[in-house]
Design a protein around this motif. Structure first.
Motif, PDB file in Angstrom:
ATOM      1  N   ALA A  10      50.453  19.256 -44.374  1.00 22.18           N
ATOM      2  CA  ALA A  10      49.311  20.704 -43.710  1.00 22.18           C
ATOM      3  C   ALA A  10      48.623  20.357 -42.469  1.00 22.18           C
ATOM      4  O   ALA A  10      48.558  19.394 -42.228  1.00 22.18           O
ATOM      5  CB  ALA A  10      48.818  21.784 -44.511  1.00 22.18           C
ATOM      6  N   THR A  11      48.562  21.113 -41.581  1.00 21.16           N
ATOM      7  CA  THR A  11      47.434  21.329 -40.209  1.00 21.16           C
ATOM      8  C   THR A  11      46.477  22.190 -40.608  1.00 21.16           C
ATOM      9  O   THR A  11      46.335  23.802 -40.665  1.00 21.16           O
ATOM     10  CB  THR A  11      48.538  22.229 -38.704  1.00 21.16           C
ATOM     11  OG1 THR A  11      49.187  20.427 -38.724  1.00 21.16           O
ATOM     12  CG2 THR A  11      47.401  22.167 -38.019  1.00 21.16           C
ATOM     13  N   GLY A  12      45.184  21.931 -40.604  1.00 17.34           N
ATOM     14  CA  GLY A  12      44.668  22.935 -40.491  1.00 17.34           C
ATOM     15  C   GLY A  12      42.975  22.342 -41.010  1.00 17.34           C
ATOM     16  O   GLY A  12      42.935  20.631 -40.961  1.00 17.34           O
ATOM     17  N   ALA A  13      42.070  22.997 -41.282  1.00 17.50           N
ATOM     18  CA  ALA A  13      40.548  22.180 -42.045  1.00 17.50           C
ATOM     19  C   ALA A  13      40.107  22.481 -43.381  1.00 17.50           C
ATOM     20  O   ALA A  13      40.569  23.797 -43.494  1.00 17.50           O
ATOM     21  CB  ALA A  13      39.561  23.155 -41.398  1.00 17.50           C
ATOM     22  N   LEU A  14      40.469  21.806 -43.888  1.00 15.36           N
ATOM     23  CA  LEU A  14      39.531  20.848 -45.142  1.00 15.36           C
ATOM     24  C   LEU A  14      37.691  21.520 -45.687  1.00 15.36           C
ATOM     25  O   LEU A  14      37.312  20.733 -45.209  1.00 15.36           O
ATOM     26  CB  LEU A  14      40.489  19.885 -45.765  1.00 15.36           C
ATOM     27  CG  LEU A  14      39.678  19.647 -47.638  1.00 15.36           C
ATOM     28  CD1 LEU A  14      40.190  21.242 -48.327  1.00 15.36           C
ATOM     29  CD2 LEU A  14      40.151  18.085 -47.878  1.00 15.36           C
ATOM     30  N   ILE A  15      37.663  22.292 -45.816  1.00  8.95           N
ATOM     31  CA  ILE A  15      35.862  22.538 -45.356  1.00  8.95           C
ATOM     32  C   ILE A  15      35.818  21.871 -47.339  1.00  8.95           C
ATOM     33  O   ILE A  15      36.339  23.108 -48.334  1.00  8.95           O
ATOM     34  CB  ILE A  15      35.015  23.923 -45.152  1.00  8.95           C
ATOM     35  CG1 ILE A  15      36.372  24.345 -43.704  1.00  8.95           C
ATOM     36  CG2 ILE A  15      34.417  24.024 -45.782  1.00  8.95           C
ATOM     37  CD1 ILE A  15      36.768  25.899 -43.728  1.00  8.95           C
ATOM     38  N   ARG A  16      34.389  21.967 -47.119  1.00  6.71           N
ATOM     39  CA  ARG A  16      33.704  20.862 -48.059  1.00  6.71           C
ATOM     40  C   ARG A  16      32.006  20.890 -48.035  1.00  6.71           C
ATOM     41  O   ARG A  16      32.031  21.474 -46.936  1.00  6.71           O
ATOM     42  CB  ARG A  16      33.919  19.705 -48.818  1.00  6.71           C
ATOM     43  CG  ARG A  16      35.581  19.690 -48.845  1.00  6.71           C
ATOM     44  CD  ARG A  16      36.083  18.284 -50.013  1.00  6.71           C
ATOM     45  NE  ARG A  16      35.854  18.583 -51.557  1.00  6.71           N
ATOM     46  CZ  ARG A  16      35.178  17.763 -51.876  1.00  6.71           C
ATOM     47  NH1 ARG A  16      34.479  16.246 -51.847  1.00  6.71           N
ATOM     48  NH2 ARG A  16      35.441  18.027 -53.280  1.00  6.71           N
ATOM     49  N   ASP A  17      31.554  21.026 -49.135  1.00  5.29           N
ATOM     50  CA  ASP A  17      29.952  21.279 -48.811  1.00  5.29           C
ATOM     51  C   ASP A  17      28.979  20.045 -48.630  1.00  5.29           C
ATOM     52  O   ASP A  17      28.476  20.330 -46.924  1.00  5.29           O
ATOM     53  CB  ASP A  17      29.455  21.139 -50.801  1.00  5.29           C
ATOM     54  CG  ASP A  17      29.530  22.175 -51.802  1.00  5.29           C
ATOM     55  OD1 ASP A  17      30.083  23.107 -51.055  1.00  5.29           O
ATOM     56  OD2 ASP A  17      29.354  21.540 -52.156  1.00  5.29           O
ATOM     57  N   ARG A  18      29.667  18.987 -47.694  1.00  2.00           N
ATOM     58  CA  ARG A  18      29.167  17.883 -47.101  1.00  2.00           C
ATOM     59  C   ARG A  18      29.779  17.752 -45.989  1.00  2.00           C
ATOM     60  O   ARG A  18      29.677  16.702 -45.035  1.00  2.00           O
ATOM     61  CB  ARG A  18      28.781  16.809 -47.338  1.00  2.00           C
ATOM     62  CG  ARG A  18      27.644  16.834 -49.318  1.00  2.00           C
ATOM     63  CD  ARG A  18      27.058  15.783 -49.274  1.00  2.00           C
ATOM     64  NE  ARG A  18      26.225  15.574 -48.630  1.00  2.00           N
ATOM     65  CZ  ARG A  18      25.737  14.064 -48.280  1.00  2.00           C
ATOM     66  NH1 ARG A  18      25.929  13.589 -49.924  1.00  2.00           N
ATOM     67  NH2 ARG A  18      24.819  13.994 -47.956  1.00  2.00           N
ATOM     68  N   GLY A  19      30.954  18.482 -45.307  1.00  2.00           N
ATOM     69  CA  GLY A  19      31.854  17.675 -44.264  1.00  2.00           C
ATOM     70  C   GLY A  19      33.061  18.398 -44.350  1.00  2.00           C
ATOM     71  O   GLY A  19      33.526  19.441 -44.980  1.00  2.00           O
ATOM     72  N   THR A  20      33.616  18.509 -43.165  1.00  2.00           N
ATOM     73  CA  THR A  20      35.009  19.149 -42.962  1.00  2.00           C
ATOM     74  C   THR A  20      36.134  17.908 -42.229  1.00  2.00           C
ATOM     75  O   THR A  20      35.684  16.852 -41.769  1.00  2.00           O
ATOM     76  CB  THR A  20      35.025  20.413 -41.510  1.00  2.00           C
ATOM     77  OG1 THR A  20      34.186  21.740 -42.089  1.00  2.00           O
ATOM     78  CG2 THR A  20      36.552  20.976 -41.721  1.00  2.00           C
ATOM     79  N   LEU A  21      37.463  18.186 -43.186  1.00  2.00           N
ATOM     80  CA  LEU A  21      38.220  17.173 -42.712  1.00  2.00           C
ATOM     81  C   LEU A  21      39.742  18.101 -42.166  1.00  2.00           C
ATOM     82  O   LEU A  21      39.741  18.873 -42.392  1.00  2.00           O
ATOM     83  CB  LEU A  21      39.029  16.371 -43.277  1.00  2.00           C
ATOM     84  CG  LEU A  21      38.171  15.192 -44.037  1.00  2.00           C
ATOM     85  CD1 LEU A  21      36.992  15.759 -45.104  1.00  2.00           C
ATOM     86  CD2 LEU A  21      39.196  14.492 -45.657  1.00  2.00           C
TER      87      LEU A  21
END
Length: 247
Positions: A10-21
């Protein structure tokens, strides 16, 4: 979820509470967290890049998401130096972004970061490094409260030498700054600051600022000022450590 995204490339942004991968073809290409200094701070504070070079790259290549490539091609920074700093920033932010969270992660397909391609990292490598760092912190000092709370110096510090790097961290402990604040001030990896702070806590030199159990709002509506309470386990653990070392 991260493993699944890697499997499907996959290509994109994994968004979590304390940051983004940020992922591209299933690999981690960048990471950001409000708990860590950005790659711009790490590059410019450390002296690897002049601030003018950073803003020149952002202005000329940011819209095309080629900032990293522009920095190297224009001669502002060697490619190897950029890769090292980028990897440091990526692992630093990923450590916080992958911490246990209270809300589900979200993935936005197709999103990419303006830094552009530098050096992709396999998801498994990011996962292993994150676990290694958590285990290291727990070996140094098993209490994570110093990682996020405002920090104070111990009321009765032990008389022990402090290495220069830890001294620079200790000098910024003022009852208001957190570990992330200190990392931003120094322009250093937030994880490495956590390591120094846990070592200082294990040595009995710093503690977290905490509210006393009975602290409540007064009848006037003002919140009572929290008091510093010493951790009763610190002195005991130091004595046990000293006794073991003497065997």
């Amino acid at each position: 979820m991260l493993q699944r995204l890697a499997a499907e490339r996959a290509t994109g942004a994994l968004i979590r509470d304390r940051g983004t991968l940020y992922l591209a073809d299933g690999q981690v290409v960048h990471a950001e967290s409000p708990a860590t200094p950005g790659i711009d701070v790490l590059l410019t504070t450390g002296g690897a890049l002049h601030r003018d070079g950073w803003w020149d790259a952002v202005a000329r290549a940011g819209a095309g998401q080629r900032v990293g490539r522009y920095l190297v091609d224009s001669g502002w920074i060697p490619g190897g130096a950029l890769e090292l700093c980028h990897l440091g920033a990526l692992y630093d932010a990923a450590f916080f972004a992958l911490a246990p969270a209270r809300t589900p992660a979200r993935f936005r397909y197709g999103v990419s970061h303006w830094i552009g391609p530098v050096r992709p990292v396999p998801v498994d490598a990011v996962h292993r490094e994150t676990l290694r760092r958590r285990e290291l912190l727990d070996r140094i000092w098993p209490k994570a409260v110093t990682d996020s709370a405002p920090l104070v110096r111990a009321a009765h510090p032990v008389d022990a030498p402090v290495p220069p790097r830890q001294r620079r961290v200790l000098d910024l402990v003022d009852g208001a700054r957190t570990a992330s604040d200190i990392a931003q001030e120094l322009g250093r990896s937030a994880f490495h600051v956590l390591v120094d702070l846990r070592r200082l806590a294990a040595a009995g030199l710093v503690d977290a600022l905490r509210e006393t159990p009975g602290a409540t709002a007064s009848t006037s509506g003002r919140i009572t000022i929290p008091e510093v309470t010493a951790d009763p386990d610190v002195a005991l653990l130091r004595r046990l450590r000293d006794a073991l070392e003497a065997l």
